[in-house]
Design an enzyme around this catalytic site. Structure first.
Site, short mmCIF file in Angstrom:
data_model
loop_
_atom_site.label_atom_id
_atom_site.label_comp_id
_atom_site.label_asym_id
_atom_site.label_seq_id
_atom_site.Cartn_x
_atom_site.Cartn_y
_atom_site.Cartn_z
N ASN A 87 -68.14 9.90 -96.46
CA ASN A 87 -68.79 10.28 -95.21
C ASN A 87 -70.09 9.52 -94.97
O ASN A 87 -70.49 9.33 -93.84
CB ASN A 87 -69.06 11.79 -95.23
CG ASN A 87 -70.05 12.20 -94.16
OD1 ASN A 87 -69.71 12.28 -92.98
ND2 ASN A 87 -71.30 12.46 -94.56
N PHE A 92 -77.97 2.41 -86.18
CA PHE A 92 -79.25 2.21 -85.50
C PHE A 92 -79.18 2.86 -84.13
O PHE A 92 -78.13 2.85 -83.49
CB PHE A 92 -79.54 0.71 -85.35
CG PHE A 92 -80.01 0.03 -86.60
CD1 PHE A 92 -81.37 -0.15 -86.85
CD2 PHE A 92 -79.10 -0.42 -87.55
CE1 PHE A 92 -81.80 -0.78 -88.01
CE2 PHE A 92 -79.52 -1.05 -88.71
CZ PHE A 92 -80.89 -1.23 -88.95
N LYS A 93 -80.30 3.40 -83.67
CA LYS A 93 -80.36 3.97 -82.31
C LYS A 93 -80.28 2.84 -81.29
O LYS A 93 -80.69 1.70 -81.56
CB LYS A 93 -81.69 4.72 -82.11
CG LYS A 93 -81.94 5.82 -83.13
CD LYS A 93 -81.18 7.08 -82.80
CE LYS A 93 -81.59 8.21 -83.73
NZ LYS A 93 -80.63 9.28 -83.78
N TYR A 191 -72.39 -1.42 -85.55
CA TYR A 191 -71.76 -0.16 -85.97
C TYR A 191 -70.25 -0.21 -85.72
O TYR A 191 -69.45 0.15 -86.59
CB TYR A 191 -72.39 1.01 -85.20
CG TYR A 191 -71.81 2.36 -85.57
CD1 TYR A 191 -72.20 3.00 -86.74
CD2 TYR A 191 -70.87 2.99 -84.75
CE1 TYR A 191 -71.67 4.24 -87.08
CE2 TYR A 191 -70.35 4.23 -85.08
CZ TYR A 191 -70.75 4.85 -86.26
OH TYR A 191 -70.22 6.06 -86.60
N VAL A 193 -68.26 -2.86 -85.44
CA VAL A 193 -67.59 -3.78 -86.36
C VAL A 193 -67.47 -3.17 -87.75
O VAL A 193 -66.43 -3.29 -88.41
CB VAL A 193 -68.34 -5.13 -86.42
CG1 VAL A 193 -67.80 -6.01 -87.55
CG2 VAL A 193 -68.22 -5.87 -85.08
N LYS A 195 -67.11 -0.07 -88.54
CA LYS A 195 -66.07 0.96 -88.53
C LYS A 195 -64.68 0.35 -88.31
O LYS A 195 -63.69 0.86 -88.83
CB LYS A 195 -66.38 2.02 -87.47
CG LYS A 195 -67.63 2.84 -87.78
CD LYS A 195 -67.56 3.57 -89.12
CE LYS A 195 -68.68 4.58 -89.30
NZ LYS A 195 -68.61 5.32 -90.57
N VAL A 228 -70.67 14.04 -82.48
CA VAL A 228 -71.20 15.25 -83.10
C VAL A 228 -72.72 15.26 -83.04
O VAL A 228 -73.37 14.22 -83.25
CB VAL A 228 -70.72 15.34 -84.57
CG1 VAL A 228 -71.30 16.57 -85.27
CG2 VAL A 228 -69.19 15.38 -84.62
N ARG A 229 -73.28 16.43 -82.81
CA ARG A 229 -74.74 16.57 -82.78
C ARG A 229 -75.32 16.42 -84.19
O ARG A 229 -75.24 17.34 -85.00
CB ARG A 229 -75.14 17.94 -82.20
CG ARG A 229 -74.84 18.10 -80.73
CD ARG A 229 -75.40 19.40 -80.15
NE ARG A 229 -74.76 20.59 -80.69
CZ ARG A 229 -73.60 21.08 -80.26
NH1 ARG A 229 -72.93 20.47 -79.29
NH2 ARG A 229 -73.11 22.19 -80.79
N THR A 230 -75.87 15.25 -84.46
CA THR A 230 -76.48 14.96 -85.76
C THR A 230 -77.73 14.11 -85.52
O THR A 230 -77.96 13.63 -84.41
CB THR A 230 -75.52 14.15 -86.67
OG1 THR A 230 -75.23 12.90 -86.02
CG2 THR A 230 -74.23 14.89 -86.95
#
Length: 274
Positions: A87, A92-93, A191, A193, A195, A228-230
């Site tokens: 997991n 990055f934002k 991100y 790429v 995944k 998901v809220r994280t």
């Protein structure tokens, strides 16, 4: 010997929710792991207050020595692992001003290369009937559709090897350093790429399991938990962490004797096109 489940990066967010669900549904020891021991132990205490009893083990997937030590621990203490859920991951934002080539290197290091190190060292420990779940993302499949036709063909190929995939991931990082990644057929998302690579790696390893350990009936899949809220995805996401844990836990607890899904990308408990 008691059955064992290991969840990486599980001191918060979706990982913590996966541990919570496994503590309720899995008959065996559930290990919450994190790179920071203090945060990990605090997360265990928070679940203890809910009447749940996970165990803790320090594990930093970006530290190869930490992976090797953890693998030795689970082999010596438990004779292996029944469920492995990879997991741990980073993103990055959108507003982050870190140069794209740095984002690419850092993101792929954790989401692809470090997760691959986990799989390299833990796959031999997976017991017969075991389950391996790699937490990927629908962003990976969307990214795949935005790659050049040549890259799409390789990522979807039944004969792509782990070595070829590693080469492609390294090529992306290298091309970002010279700003040539778009000319080379890659979209502008580190991100995504990472995944795409993780889902493809899952398919490669599942094919290898079917060939090398068919009698063990191990099922290995990649999945998308949803938005998901994280801390990573922000507070506007529609799903709670517990809702995000549903598909990873479903795959981790596929019943004995199940033969499908295996080597698939799964979202909302359904196999998705790749």
């Amino acid at each position: 010997m008691a059955k064992v489940a290991v969840v990486t990066g599980s001191n918060k967010g979706i990982g913590l929710a996966i541990v919570r669900a496994l503590c309720k549904q899995f008959e065996g020891d559930v290990y919450l792991t994190s790179r920071d021991t203090t945060r990990g132990e605090e997360a265990v205490k928070s679940l203890n207050s809910e009447g749940l009893k996970p165990k803790f083990h320090q594990l930093d997937i970006n530290d190869l020595n930490s992976i090797i030590k953890a693998a030795a621990f689970f082999k010596d203490t438990h004779g292996g692992v029944d469920i492995l859920i990879n997991n741990a991951g980073i993103a990055f934002k959108g507003a982050d001003t870190t140069p794209f080539d740095i984002q690419a290197e850092v993101t792929l290091q954790t989401n692809f290369f470090a997760t691959r190190d986990m799989l390299t060292h833990f796959m031999p420990l997976i017991k017969p009937g075991g389950r391996v779940v790699n937490v990927s993302s629908f962003v990976g499949s969307r990214t795949l559709n935005n790659c050049s036709p040549e890259l799409q063909a390789r990522f979807r190929s039944e004969d792509i090897t782990e070595e070829e995939l590693v080469g492609l991931m390294k090529r992306f990082v290298e091309k970002t350093k010279s700003g040539q990644h778009k000319d080379d057929g890659w979209p502008e998302t580190a991100y995504g790429v990472s995944k795409t690579g993780l889902t493809t790696l899952s398919m490669i390893l599942a094919r290898r399991l079917s060939k090398e350990r068919p009698q063990d009936k191990i099922l290995l899949n990649a999945c998308c938990p949803g938005w998901v809220r994280t801390d990573m995805a922000g507070d506007k996401a529609p799903k709670s962490p517990d809702e995000g844990a549903v598909t990873p836990v479903y795959l981790a607890l596929l019943p004995p004797g199940a033969t499908e899904p295996h080597g698939r990308f799964v979202s909302e408990k359904e196999v998705q096109a790749w």
